[in-house]
Design a protein around this motif. Structure first.
Motif, PDB file in Angstrom:
ATOM      1  N   GLN A 128       0.833  -1.185   0.000  1.00  0.00           N
ATOM      2  CA  GLN A 128       0.000   0.000   0.000  1.00  0.00           C
ATOM      3  C   GLN A 128       0.874   1.244   0.000  1.00  0.00           C
ATOM      4  N   THR A 129       1.559   1.480  -1.112  1.00  0.00           N
ATOM      5  CA  THR A 129       2.398   2.646  -1.268  1.00  0.00           C
ATOM      6  C   THR A 129       1.863   3.485  -2.406  1.00  0.00           C
ATOM      7  N   LYS A 130       2.336   4.716  -2.481  1.00  0.00           N
ATOM      8  CA  LYS A 130       1.910   5.594  -3.543  1.00  0.00           C
ATOM      9  C   LYS A 130       2.484   5.112  -4.871  1.00  0.00           C
ATOM     10  N   THR A 131       1.836   5.534  -5.950  1.00  0.00           N
ATOM     11  CA  THR A 131       2.340   5.194  -7.276  1.00  0.00           C
ATOM     12  C   THR A 131       3.769   5.680  -7.418  1.00  0.00           C
ATOM     13  N   SER A 132       4.664   4.837  -7.902  1.00  0.00           N
ATOM     14  CA  SER A 132       6.069   5.198  -8.026  1.00  0.00           C
ATOM     15  C   SER A 132       6.430   5.385  -9.491  1.00  0.00           C
ATOM     16  N   HIS A 133       6.956   6.554  -9.809  1.00  0.00           N
ATOM     17  CA  HIS A 133       7.441   6.854 -11.155  1.00  0.00           C
ATOM     18  C   HIS A 133       8.960   6.980 -11.069  1.00  0.00           C
ATOM     19  N   GLN A 134       9.661   6.243 -11.906  1.00  0.00           N
ATOM     20  CA  GLN A 134      11.114   6.230 -11.827  1.00  0.00           C
ATOM     21  C   GLN A 134      11.727   6.505 -13.190  1.00  0.00           C
ATOM     22  N   ASP A 135      12.801   7.303 -13.170  1.00  0.00           N
ATOM     23  CA  ASP A 135      13.652   7.454 -14.336  1.00  0.00           C
ATOM     24  C   ASP A 135      15.080   7.244 -13.861  1.00  0.00           C
ATOM     25  N   LEU A 136      15.478   5.981 -13.835  1.00  0.00           N
ATOM     26  CA  LEU A 136      16.812   5.597 -13.361  1.00  0.00           C
ATOM     27  C   LEU A 136      17.670   5.072 -14.508  1.00  0.00           C
ATOM     28  N   SER A 137      17.338   5.502 -15.719  1.00  0.00           N
ATOM     29  CA  SER A 137      18.060   5.014 -16.896  1.00  0.00           C
ATOM     30  C   SER A 137      19.528   5.438 -16.881  1.00  0.00           C
ATOM     31  N   GLU A 138      19.860   6.533 -16.193  1.00  0.00           N
ATOM     32  CA  GLU A 138      21.250   6.998 -16.137  1.00  0.00           C
ATOM     33  C   GLU A 138      21.989   6.460 -14.916  1.00  0.00           C
TER      34      GLU A 138
END
Length: 457
Positions: A128-138
């Motif tokens: 039950q966590t908030k929606t996670s958006h990730q940009d860890l491509s670098e």
């Protein structure tokens, strides 16, 4: 026994006790334990140091023990969870009438197990966590992570518990800054709505940087809420509206070469305003700056009362450094500790000299004769990159320190050169922020490796 159900129940127990969900490493330990794997195997699978995995496990078992009401360890965790499942099933059966298919009333939760569900009740396997958006491509893919338990805990506490908004992670070339930050992000990224890794280079202007971030935020918001023509907000507004972790690697690329540490290049001066805004304005996000030197406005010594922190990374301890030599087949050599001490537990320095020893087939005892300092060409190249960034004033001070075999005080340095007291103080501060000199109370010195490098110029 369903693996996902067990992990979910364990997560609920840990959350009830600590207020935090299982991180990736804790989940890997429990998953491996259920599957009968040893710590060695678990560490190999997640590319992590075994001693660190053991340390995390040793802190996890007491939490589960308290919630389960019995002594739990790696050996009996599986059987303890099986007993829990039997207990949960029994609680459900108590409410089922003979010959009836309906459950009358709600199932009772067993003591100390929050939000437990009977097997027939529909449950969700997602945390039950908030929606996670990730940009860890670098974010780079690195090899083995060598034990940094204390530093990881310090950063985690600063970010998750003290809610620091701006943190600098500095250290000399090869000390392991990026490796530590990668491990940190892997462990805490799920505590944030947004996790972004950005490597700063000569082409990333402030406008481009802010545009990239606001584009990520606005696109994610559009996906979540469906409006098609939402207007982009200023970056600080997104940081206030969302819990974000932003990592900026190679932050030293913002600063001038040939100047004292932390002086912005003209085209990057606006980053100063951004960092001050991040520090001063109220928001729920964190910026982690990684580099050879911090911005001038971020002090090395910070107070608990401020939302900024500085961590200057030093070498690995002997046990962790041995892991590097073990990878090179040198862990059992004579004078192993002396070799680690001479190269100050710097992972890159140790790898470089260990490779040279290995390729030449010489013994460590030969290397350590007469205080010999080996400087392989690849190591000199790395040091040259950072040395070239120093000012002429700093180079003078380094030359003075290289002639001293013992730590010296400010008065002695003032006597030995043609440098004014004001310039000398500024140079010492800058060299300290670059991690090129060591300060022992009121004395200054160079490490053996850096002294040898300066003498050879």
């Amino acid at each position: 026994m369903n693996l996902n159900e067990v992990l979910q129940m364990a997560d609920e127990m840990v959350f009830a006790k600590t207020g935090q969900h299982l991180d990736n490493l804790q989940e890997a330990i429990l998953r491996g334990t259920i599957q009968g794997e040893k710590y060695t195997k678990i560490a190999e699978e997640i590319h992590c140091n075994e001693s660190y995995v053991r340390d995390v496990g040793s802190k996890l078992w007491p939490i589960l023990s308290e919630e389960l009401g019995e002594d739990v360890n790696k050996t009996n965790f599986r059987s303890a969870m099986e007993r829990l499942q039997v207990s949960l099933f029994s609680n459900v059966v108590d409410y089922v009438g003979v010959g009836s298919v309906n459950i009358c009333g709600e199932a009772r939760h067993p003591p100390n197990i929050p939000n437990s569900h009977p097997p027939n009740q529909e449950t969700s396997n997602s945390k039950q966590t908030k929606t996670s958006h990730q940009d860890l491509s670098e974010m780079p893919e690195l090899g083995n992570f060598f034990d940094r338990t204390h530093e990881l805990q310090t950063l985690t506490t600063s970010i998750l518990q003290q809610n620091c908004r701006l943190i600098t992670l500095t250290g000399i070339s090869g000390i392991g800054k990026t490796s530590l930050a990668v491990q940190l992000v892997k462990q805490i990224k799920h505590e944030f709505e947004y996790a972004v890794w950005c490597t700063l280079d000569e082409f990333l202007t402030i406008d481009k940087f802010q545009s990239n971030l606001t584009q990520l935020f606005s696109q994610s918001e559009n996906l979540d809420s469906s409006p098609t023509n939402q207007k982009r907000l200023p970056l600080i507004k997104y940081l206030q509206n969302h819990r974000c972790l932003i990592v900026l690697d190679d932050v030293h690329n913002l600063f001038c070469s040939g100047e004292l540490a932390g002086k912005y290049k003209p085209e990057y001066e606006e980053y100063r305003s951004l960092f001050k805004q991040i520090e001063k304005l109220s928001h729920q996000s964190c910026f982690l700056l990684i580099g050879w030197e911090p911005p001038k406005e971020v002090p090395q010594l910070t107070s608990e009362n401020t939302p900024i922190r500085s961590l200057q990374l030093t070498g690995l301890d002997t046990a962790a450094a041995r892991e590097i030599l073990r990878d090179k087949g040198l862990a059992e050599i004579d004078n192993c500790e002396a070799l680690i001490h001479r190269y100050q537990g710097n992972p890159l320095w140790l790898k470089s000299v260990a490779t040279l020893i290995q390729e030449l087939g010489i013994g460590a005892s030969e290397v350590l004769l007469d205080d010999t300092i080996l400087l392989p060409e690849d190591l000199k190249d790395v040091l040259q990159q950072q040395f070239d960034r120093t000012s002429e004033l700093e180079k003078q001070v380094l030359s003075l320190l290289a002639t001293e075999n013992q730590p010296v005080n400010f008065a002695k340095l003032l006597q030995n050169g043609q440098i004014s007291s004001s310039d000398l103080l500024n140079a010492l501060q800058s060299l300290s922020r670059r991690c090129w000199i060591e300060k022992q109370e009121s004395l200054y010195t160079l490490s053996p490796v850096l002294r040898q490098y300066i003498k050879g110029l």
